[in-house]
Design an enzyme around this catalytic site. Structure first.
Site, PDB file in Angstrom:
ATOM      1  N   TYR A 104       7.284  -0.193  10.812  1.00 24.70           N
ATOM      2  CA  TYR A 104       6.024  -0.547  10.725  1.00 24.70           C
ATOM      3  C   TYR A 104       5.079   0.150  11.418  1.00 24.70           C
ATOM      4  O   TYR A 104       3.922   0.610  11.283  1.00 24.70           O
ATOM      5  CB  TYR A 104       5.885  -2.222  11.284  1.00 24.70           C
ATOM      6  CG  TYR A 104       4.686  -2.928  11.210  1.00 24.70           C
ATOM      7  CD1 TYR A 104       4.477  -3.651   9.937  1.00 24.70           C
ATOM      8  CD2 TYR A 104       3.421  -2.696  11.916  1.00 24.70           C
ATOM      9  CE1 TYR A 104       3.222  -4.252   9.728  1.00 24.70           C
ATOM     10  CE2 TYR A 104       2.482  -3.515  11.703  1.00 24.70           C
ATOM     11  CZ  TYR A 104       2.162  -4.233  10.500  1.00 24.70           C
ATOM     12  OH  TYR A 104       1.035  -5.028  10.380  1.00 24.70           O
ATOM     13  N   HIS A 113      -5.024  -1.982  13.780  1.00 22.46           N
ATOM     14  CA  HIS A 113      -5.332  -0.842  12.972  1.00 22.46           C
ATOM     15  C   HIS A 113      -6.657  -0.620  12.532  1.00 22.46           C
ATOM     16  O   HIS A 113      -6.904   0.267  11.536  1.00 22.46           O
ATOM     17  CB  HIS A 113      -4.244  -0.332  12.100  1.00 22.46           C
ATOM     18  CG  HIS A 113      -3.933  -1.223  10.837  1.00 22.46           C
ATOM     19  ND1 HIS A 113      -3.907  -0.875   9.734  1.00 22.46           N
ATOM     20  CD2 HIS A 113      -3.999  -2.408  11.153  1.00 22.46           C
ATOM     21  CE1 HIS A 113      -3.875  -1.753   9.015  1.00 22.46           C
ATOM     22  NE2 HIS A 113      -3.868  -3.117   9.789  1.00 22.46           N
ATOM     23  N   HIS A 135       0.818  -1.240   0.022  1.00 23.92           N
ATOM     24  CA  HIS A 135       0.298   0.112  -0.114  1.00 23.92           C
ATOM     25  C   HIS A 135       0.933   1.314  -0.012  1.00 23.92           C
ATOM     26  O   HIS A 135       0.485   2.192   0.628  1.00 23.92           O
ATOM     27  CB  HIS A 135      -1.088  -0.020   1.234  1.00 23.92           C
ATOM     28  CG  HIS A 135      -1.803  -0.993   1.357  1.00 23.92           C
ATOM     29  ND1 HIS A 135      -2.168  -1.501   2.834  1.00 23.92           N
ATOM     30  CD2 HIS A 135      -1.919  -2.341   0.638  1.00 23.92           C
ATOM     31  CE1 HIS A 135      -2.783  -2.865   2.773  1.00 23.92           C
ATOM     32  NE2 HIS A 135      -2.672  -2.950   1.299  1.00 23.92           N
ATOM     33  N   ASP A 142      -1.521  -7.671  13.884  1.00 26.28           N
ATOM     34  CA  ASP A 142      -0.362  -6.714  13.535  1.00 26.28           C
ATOM     35  C   ASP A 142       0.368  -6.097  14.470  1.00 26.28           C
ATOM     36  O   ASP A 142       1.366  -5.681  14.049  1.00 26.28           O
ATOM     37  CB  ASP A 142      -1.057  -5.448  12.789  1.00 26.28           C
ATOM     38  CG  ASP A 142      -1.738  -6.131  11.184  1.00 26.28           C
ATOM     39  OD1 ASP A 142      -1.212  -6.818  10.435  1.00 26.28           O
ATOM     40  OD2 ASP A 142      -2.614  -5.465  10.553  1.00 26.28           O
ATOM     41  N   GLU A 170      -8.336  -7.977   7.466  1.00 23.90           N
ATOM     42  CA  GLU A 170      -7.320  -7.306   6.221  1.00 23.90           C
ATOM     43  C   GLU A 170      -6.771  -8.760   5.534  1.00 23.90           C
ATOM     44  O   GLU A 170      -6.662  -9.700   5.992  1.00 23.90           O
ATOM     45  CB  GLU A 170      -6.194  -6.548   6.664  1.00 23.90           C
ATOM     46  CG  GLU A 170      -5.632  -5.886   5.455  1.00 23.90           C
ATOM     47  CD  GLU A 170      -4.904  -4.721   5.946  1.00 23.90           C
ATOM     48  OE1 GLU A 170      -4.524  -4.344   7.173  1.00 23.90           O
ATOM     49  OE2 GLU A 170      -4.457  -3.980   5.083  1.00 23.90           O
ATOM     50  N   ASP A 213      -4.467  -9.806   3.963  1.00 23.24           N
ATOM     51  CA  ASP A 213      -3.200 -10.513   4.215  1.00 23.24           C
ATOM     52  C   ASP A 213      -3.358 -11.554   5.429  1.00 23.24           C
ATOM     53  O   ASP A 213      -2.538 -12.521   5.379  1.00 23.24           O
ATOM     54  CB  ASP A 213      -2.008  -9.284   4.477  1.00 23.24           C
ATOM     55  CG  ASP A 213      -2.430  -8.321   5.402  1.00 23.24           C
ATOM     56  OD1 ASP A 213      -3.422  -7.949   5.667  1.00 23.24           O
ATOM     57  OD2 ASP A 213      -1.402  -7.952   6.052  1.00 23.24           O
ATOM     58  N   HIS A 255      -8.097 -10.540  12.494  1.00 24.66           N
ATOM     59  CA  HIS A 255      -8.247  -9.159  11.754  1.00 24.66           C
ATOM     60  C   HIS A 255      -8.567  -9.798  10.479  1.00 24.66           C
ATOM     61  O   HIS A 255      -8.231 -10.451   9.705  1.00 24.66           O
ATOM     62  CB  HIS A 255      -6.870  -8.840  11.648  1.00 24.66           C
ATOM     63  CG  HIS A 255      -6.399  -7.659  10.832  1.00 24.66           C
ATOM     64  ND1 HIS A 255      -7.423  -6.488  10.641  1.00 24.66           N
ATOM     65  CD2 HIS A 255      -5.336  -6.905  10.167  1.00 24.66           C
ATOM     66  CE1 HIS A 255      -7.092  -5.728   9.910  1.00 24.66           C
ATOM     67  NE2 HIS A 255      -5.782  -5.933   9.740  1.00 24.66           N
ATOM     68  N   HIS A 294       3.126 -10.622  11.350  1.00 28.12           N
ATOM     69  CA  HIS A 294       4.215 -10.254  10.300  1.00 28.12           C
ATOM     70  C   HIS A 294       5.542 -10.275  11.171  1.00 28.12           C
ATOM     71  O   HIS A 294       5.872  -9.663  11.968  1.00 28.12           O
ATOM     72  CB  HIS A 294       4.117  -8.889   9.783  1.00 28.12           C
ATOM     73  CG  HIS A 294       2.755  -8.664   9.019  1.00 28.12           C
ATOM     74  ND1 HIS A 294       2.459  -9.206   7.659  1.00 28.12           N
ATOM     75  CD2 HIS A 294       1.511  -7.763   9.033  1.00 28.12           C
ATOM     76  CE1 HIS A 294       1.437  -8.831   7.093  1.00 28.12           C
ATOM     77  NE2 HIS A 294       0.752  -8.158   8.212  1.00 28.12           N
TER      78      HIS A 294
HETATM   79 FE1  FEO Z   1      -3.868  -4.916   8.886  1.00 29.13          FE
HETATM   80 FE2  FEO Z   1      -1.253  -7.114   8.295  1.00 29.13          FE
HETATM   81  O1  FEO Z   1      -2.678  -6.529   8.020  1.00 29.13           O
END
Ligand code: FEO
Length: 386
Positions: free
Chosen positions: A191, A144, A24, A163, A80, A82, A78, A222
């Site tokens: 990050y 987030h 992003h 995250d 999102e 990913d 989460h 991550h």
């Molecule tokens: Fe907010 Fe790693 O996705």
């Protein structure tokens, strides 16, 4: 591919994205990982999944331990993609698999995948049993996304933090003593600066739970897993979420015929004389996500641009737009730039900086070329103000 055993019956079954270089707009020169975790208990459980591009890798690692069709429970911390992108692959293998998420998570998963999976909506503070082990849920909204939560397994003292505390670091090493700590911490800082920064208050609220629980491992979604350096990352998050800064200035600019750059160096000299650590970032050659990383602990941010066709230069307006979205708090600023005739760039920078919440302490505009005397005037004015 192999699973990695973390504790008896607990495995990392995620994926390493060695190739991603842009997340992003956030530059990821070291790639990243999408971490998923498998728990072998009376209920076989998967904590989060991976980006859809890496579904086969996750399935292959799960298959190293157990047939993925035998998974009974998925925890989605989460929405999102990913982290949720490979849930559907497990649902296809076992349509009755229970998918646990908070209410916002269930809604978000439905909005992303248009499916009515076997959802189990959980509240903050709720606990479920897997057999010998249990999972306790703590919602962490806006760390987030609205749907974020963390999952704690008390029997193994593992916090699955999603995250939070993560880093975009694609590496063979999985634990925090398997890669150099300075590299891990730099990526954790980057990050935070580029993903988590707007949500400092929510981070502090999420961290309230941590002193009351015993933690052997923080399994992020991550990068590496925290095991041997947990106090280091917790102290960093305390500092970053409090917007604590150091005696440091970041000077970011673009220049056409060198006047704006000379002004940048006059500002450098003023801060140097006052004992500040100075970081010079020409926006032609520095990525905005790296500059944000520099800013995370800087007391001052100075931004400059010449005027080009009534506007700031595009590197500068791009950087300012990005920074305004992240809204670093508790920082001061100076703005500067050169012009030939119309000269709108500096007021434009000031507007952006004020919108982003900066306390703008001074503005310097220069027509065409700048003399040493004029540079000294800028330097002296800044010396008076800092
Ligand atoms: Fe907010 Fe790693 O996705």
């Amino acid at each position: 591919m192999k699973a990695r055993k973390l504790k008896e019956g607990v495995y990392w079954v995620g994926a390493i994205d060695w190739q991603v270089r842009n997340f992003h707009g956030y530059s990821t020169p070291k790639g990243t990982t999408y971490n998923a975790y498998l728990i072998i208990d009376e209920k076989i459980t998967l904590i989060d999944s991976v980006k859809y591009t890496h579904t086969e890798e996750m399935l292959s690692r799960i298959s190293d331990v157990i047939n993925p069709a035998k998974i009974d429970v998925i925890i989605s911390n989460h929405v999102e993609p990913d982290h949720s992108g490979a849930i559907s692959a497990i649902v296809e293998l076992n349509p009755s698999v229970e998918v646990y998420a908070c209410a916002a998570g269930v809604k978000g998963l439905q909005e992303h995948y248009f499916e009515n999976w076997n959802f189990k909506s959980v509240k903050s503070g709720e606990t479920i049993s897997l057999g010998k082990r249990s999972l306790h849920f703590v919602t962490t909204p806006m760390v987030h996304w609205p749907d974020n939560m963390m999952t704690y397994m008390p029997e193994e003292k593992i916090l699955f933090s999603n995250d939070a505390f993560g880093q975009h670091l694609g590496s063979w090493g999985l634990l925090d003593d398997e890669e150099p700590l300075d590299i891990i911490m730099h990526e954790a800082k980057k990050y935070y600066a580029n993903i988590v920064l707007p949500y400092g208050k929510q981070v502090q609220k999420a961290m309230e739970v941590i002193p009351s629980i015993a933690i052997d491992m923080i399994c992020t979604s991550h990068g590496i897993i925290w095991k041997n350096h947990i106090p280091v990352i917790l102290e960093a998050y305390r500092k970053w979420s409090n917007n604590e800064t150091e005696k440091k200035v970041v000077i970011a600019w673009d220049s056409m015929w060198n006047t704006t750059e000379k002004m940048a160096y006059a500002i450098y000299e003023a801060f140097e004389l006052k004992g500040y650590r100075v970081v010079m970032r020409n926006l032609q050659v520095n990525h905005e996500s790296d500059v944000m990383t520099d800013i995370i602990d800087a007391e001052y941010v100075c931004v400059g641009s010449p005027t080009l066709n009534h506007e700031m230069m595009t590197n500068v307006i791009g950087f300012l737009t990005y920074m305004r979205g992240l809204k670093p708090k508790n920082r001061k600023a100076f703005v500067f730039g050169s012009y030939g005739w119309s000269g709108q760039s500096v007021e434009g920078i000031e507007t952006f900086m004020k919108d982003a919440g900066f306390d703008v302490k001074g503005m310097y505009k220069q027509k065409f070329k700048i003399s040493q005397q004029e540079l000294d005037t800028i330097k002296n004015d800044i010396l008076d103000k800092i």
